[in-house]
Write an enzyme that holds these catalytic residues in place. Structure first.
Site, PDB file in Angstrom:
ATOM      1  N   HIS A  71       0.744  -1.140  -0.060  1.00  7.85           N
ATOM      2  CA  HIS A  71      -0.120  -0.080  -0.200  1.00  7.85           C
ATOM      3  C   HIS A  71       1.077   1.266  -0.006  1.00  7.85           C
ATOM      4  O   HIS A  71       1.116   1.947   1.035  1.00  7.85           O
ATOM      5  CB  HIS A  71      -1.083   0.025   1.259  1.00  7.85           C
ATOM      6  CG  HIS A  71      -1.888   1.250   1.258  1.00  7.85           C
ATOM      7  ND1 HIS A  71      -3.286   0.715   1.129  1.00  7.85           N
ATOM      8  CD2 HIS A  71      -1.676   2.276   1.221  1.00  7.85           C
ATOM      9  CE1 HIS A  71      -4.163   1.849   1.075  1.00  7.85           C
ATOM     10  NE2 HIS A  71      -3.015   3.004   1.229  1.00  7.85           N
ATOM     11  N   GLU A  75     -10.376   3.995   7.238  1.00  6.35           N
ATOM     12  CA  GLU A  75      -9.418   4.718   7.676  1.00  6.35           C
ATOM     13  C   GLU A  75     -10.086   5.736   8.644  1.00  6.35           C
ATOM     14  O   GLU A  75      -9.490   5.980   9.726  1.00  6.35           O
ATOM     15  CB  GLU A  75      -8.764   5.359   6.228  1.00  6.35           C
ATOM     16  CG  GLU A  75      -7.316   6.116   6.538  1.00  6.35           C
ATOM     17  CD  GLU A  75      -6.782   6.722   5.397  1.00  6.35           C
ATOM     18  OE1 GLU A  75      -5.533   7.286   5.684  1.00  6.35           O
ATOM     19  OE2 GLU A  75      -7.357   6.643   4.276  1.00  6.35           O
ATOM     20  N   HIS A  85      -9.687   1.392  -0.152  1.00  5.86           N
ATOM     21  CA  HIS A  85      -9.641   2.326   1.141  1.00  5.86           C
ATOM     22  C   HIS A  85     -10.886   2.274   1.808  1.00  5.86           C
ATOM     23  O   HIS A  85     -11.785   2.686   1.335  1.00  5.86           O
ATOM     24  CB  HIS A  85      -9.115   3.571   0.705  1.00  5.86           C
ATOM     25  CG  HIS A  85      -7.836   3.979   0.186  1.00  5.86           C
ATOM     26  ND1 HIS A  85      -7.346   3.485  -1.078  1.00  5.86           N
ATOM     27  CD2 HIS A  85      -6.898   4.363   0.807  1.00  5.86           C
ATOM     28  CE1 HIS A  85      -6.135   3.824  -1.106  1.00  5.86           C
ATOM     29  NE2 HIS A  85      -5.634   4.542  -0.017  1.00  5.86           N
ATOM     30  N   GLY A 101     -10.006   8.157  -1.706  1.00  5.26           N
ATOM     31  CA  GLY A 101     -10.716   9.354  -1.517  1.00  5.26           C
ATOM     32  C   GLY A 101     -11.578   9.486  -0.451  1.00  5.26           C
ATOM     33  O   GLY A 101     -11.571   8.588   0.441  1.00  5.26           O
ATOM     34  N   HIS A 122       1.330   5.136  -2.567  1.00  6.20           N
ATOM     35  CA  HIS A 122       0.886   5.821  -3.481  1.00  6.20           C
ATOM     36  C   HIS A 122       2.035   6.451  -4.645  1.00  6.20           C
ATOM     37  O   HIS A 122       2.960   7.315  -3.895  1.00  6.20           O
ATOM     38  CB  HIS A 122      -0.182   6.850  -3.105  1.00  6.20           C
ATOM     39  CG  HIS A 122      -1.289   6.303  -2.472  1.00  6.20           C
ATOM     40  ND1 HIS A 122      -2.565   6.272  -3.026  1.00  6.20           N
ATOM     41  CD2 HIS A 122      -1.617   5.840  -1.321  1.00  6.20           C
ATOM     42  CE1 HIS A 122      -3.473   5.793  -2.413  1.00  6.20           C
ATOM     43  NE2 HIS A 122      -3.003   5.372  -1.158  1.00  6.20           N
ATOM     44  N   ASP A 164       2.588   4.212   2.469  1.00 11.62           N
ATOM     45  CA  ASP A 164       1.182   5.077   2.181  1.00 11.62           C
ATOM     46  C   ASP A 164       1.679   6.127   1.100  1.00 11.62           C
ATOM     47  O   ASP A 164       1.837   6.152   0.113  1.00 11.62           O
ATOM     48  CB  ASP A 164       0.377   5.500   3.262  1.00 11.62           C
ATOM     49  CG  ASP A 164      -1.052   5.841   2.953  1.00 11.62           C
ATOM     50  OD1 ASP A 164      -1.450   5.593   1.789  1.00 11.62           O
ATOM     51  OD2 ASP A 164      -1.839   6.336   3.812  1.00 11.62           O
ATOM     52  N   ASP A 165       2.335   7.210   1.821  1.00 12.74           N
ATOM     53  CA  ASP A 165       2.799   8.403   1.103  1.00 12.74           C
ATOM     54  C   ASP A 165       3.739   9.150   1.741  1.00 12.74           C
ATOM     55  O   ASP A 165       4.055  10.028   2.263  1.00 12.74           O
ATOM     56  CB  ASP A 165       1.615   9.704   1.191  1.00 12.74           C
ATOM     57  CG  ASP A 165       0.301   9.187   0.560  1.00 12.74           C
ATOM     58  OD1 ASP A 165       0.108   9.332  -0.750  1.00 12.74           O
ATOM     59  OD2 ASP A 165      -0.600   8.512   1.127  1.00 12.74           O
ATOM     60  N   HIS A 200      -6.125   0.104   5.009  1.00 16.92           N
ATOM     61  CA  HIS A 200      -6.197   0.814   6.427  1.00 16.92           C
ATOM     62  C   HIS A 200      -7.247  -0.261   7.256  1.00 16.92           C
ATOM     63  O   HIS A 200      -6.671  -1.070   7.858  1.00 16.92           O
ATOM     64  CB  HIS A 200      -6.756   2.115   6.422  1.00 16.92           C
ATOM     65  CG  HIS A 200      -5.815   2.870   5.537  1.00 16.92           C
ATOM     66  ND1 HIS A 200      -4.550   3.463   6.079  1.00 16.92           N
ATOM     67  CD2 HIS A 200      -5.746   3.579   4.177  1.00 16.92           C
ATOM     68  CE1 HIS A 200      -3.831   4.070   5.140  1.00 16.92           C
ATOM     69  NE2 HIS A 200      -4.575   4.350   4.140  1.00 16.92           N
ATOM     70  N   ASP A 259       2.030   8.986  -6.670  1.00 19.99           N
ATOM     71  CA  ASP A 259       1.709  10.226  -6.611  1.00 19.99           C
ATOM     72  C   ASP A 259       2.381  10.827  -5.064  1.00 19.99           C
ATOM     73  O   ASP A 259       2.428  12.345  -4.885  1.00 19.99           O
ATOM     74  CB  ASP A 259       0.666  11.096  -6.847  1.00 19.99           C
ATOM     75  CG  ASP A 259      -0.695  10.197  -6.375  1.00 19.99           C
ATOM     76  OD1 ASP A 259      -0.509   9.453  -5.554  1.00 19.99           O
ATOM     77  OD2 ASP A 259      -1.780  10.749  -6.768  1.00 19.99           O
TER      78      ASP A 259
END
Length: 359
Positions: free
Chosen positions: A16, A216, A213, A185, A18, A295-296, A237, A20
């Site tokens: 998991h 979360e 997702h 989202g 992303h 994640d990010d 999540h 971007d």
């Protein structure tokens, strides 16, 4: 300053993360300058001060960070290919031997997408072009850094009109890095609206794997919908599953995999920032099927080691638990069966478990 050695210095699997949210700041600055696109700073430190943070905030604040830098990358084939390639290098450097990276093709396009994201002018990069560019970058990275990479295409809850095309892209590129569909989202938007539901039904019909997702920041009801309506095989999540013990027991029985992200869950406000009371501890103690993920990392100023460090220092995770969760991740990944077996064997071998019947 010398970086501390990794908490778990053995091969890892990450499910998991992303694309971007995992871009090198240098690359953002390079393409911002090259394309004449405004960025909130012109140095790496200055940019990171604006787009990343390390104190708990809300999911809304987190999502606003993308607005600051995505215009520098979106709508440019070279930039999209480069971030994919550099992502693979980043993960190889972190000791990850298999990774599934996710992104929404429409959020990197500037043509054949409505609305055009990030206030871009219309260009000539379609969602299909985005997938081609990402695939090219990932495959070159695989070759250069000796790591296996697959991708997951994300539908967006607030843009159900994109979902029919996203499942078609999953079908078109099914044998070309793409292994699954995701839904990301705002969780307050109903996932089971007809476009999302139809996309997931089509994915299931065509043998495309499904993750969502859910739970979360949303309630356990969102998780129930993901599993029962969208037929998700994995949950991104899922911390709020414990609001419904019956549902949790059902998911344990079904061996549903939870893609957990400790550091992210604190910074987005998904969980209380007291790691010693984190839901992840319950997943661990109950022997649930889960993985640890970053994640990010761009926005959270982290690497996968950040999450492992939190698990070890605050949640009493042992090396044995890290081995177990990586094997669970490998067994729950979206590779073809023979490739999955090979990955699991590779991990067992690296962990000195080939003769062991422990798992």
């Amino acid at each position: 300053m010398e970086r501390a050695p990794p908490v778990f210095d053995k091969p890892k699997v990450e499910l998991h993360v992303h694309l971007d949210g995992a871009i090198k700041p240098e690359t953002i600055l390079h393409f911002g300058k090259k394309r004449g696109i405004y960025l909130p700073a012109d140095t790496v430190d200055g940019l990171l001060k604006q787009i990343s943070y390390d104190k708990p905030e809300s999911l809304t604040i987190f999502l606003q960070k993308f607005d600051l830098y995505m215009p520098a990358i979106a709508g440019d084939r070279e930039a999209i290919q480069k971030i994919a390639y550099e992502f693979v290098e980043m993960k190889a450097n972190e000791g990850v031997i298999y990774v599934e990276v996710r992104y929404c093709p429409h959020l990197l396009a500037n043509c054949d997408v409505d609305p055009i994201p990030w206030n871009q002018k219309k260009g000539d990069v379609t969602p299909d072009d985005v997938v081609k560019s990402v695939n090219q970058g990932l495959k070159e990275g695989e070759k250069d850094f000796n790591i296996k990479v697959k991708s997951i295409l994300c539908c967006m809850r607030n843009q159900p009109c994109w979902s029919p095309e996203i499942v078609e892209l999953c079908k078109r590129y099914k044998n070309d890095t793409v292994v699954a569909i995701d839904l990301a989202g705002d969780e307050s938007v109903i996932a089971a609206c007809s476009d999302h539901r139809k996309a997931y039904e089509e994915a299931e019909r065509c043998g495309i794997h499904r993750t969502v997702h859910a739970g979360e920041v949303g309630t356990s009801q969102v998780i129930k919908e993901a599993v029962n309506v969208l037929k998700a095989e994995r949950i991104g999540h899922g911390y709020h599953v414990f609001e419904d013990e019956q549902l949790y027991k059902q998911l344990l029985k079904q061996n549903i995999h939870f893609e957990l992200c400790p550091w992210s869950s604190c910074l987005t406000g998904a969980c209380k920032p007291i790691f010693e009371e984190h839901p992840i501890i319950r997943f661990m103690k109950d022997g649930a099927n889960y993985s640890l993920n970053s994640d990010d990392p761009l926005i959270f100023r982290s690497t996968i080691d950040t999450d492992y460090r939190i698990a070890r220092d605050h949640m009493k995770f042992t090396e044995e638990e890290f081995k177990k969760l990586n094997i669970n991740a490998a067994m729950s990944c979206f590779l073809k069966e023979e490739d999955k077996k090979e990955l699991v064997y590779k991990l067992r071998e690296a962990y000195g478990m080939v003769k062991s019947q422990e798992f």
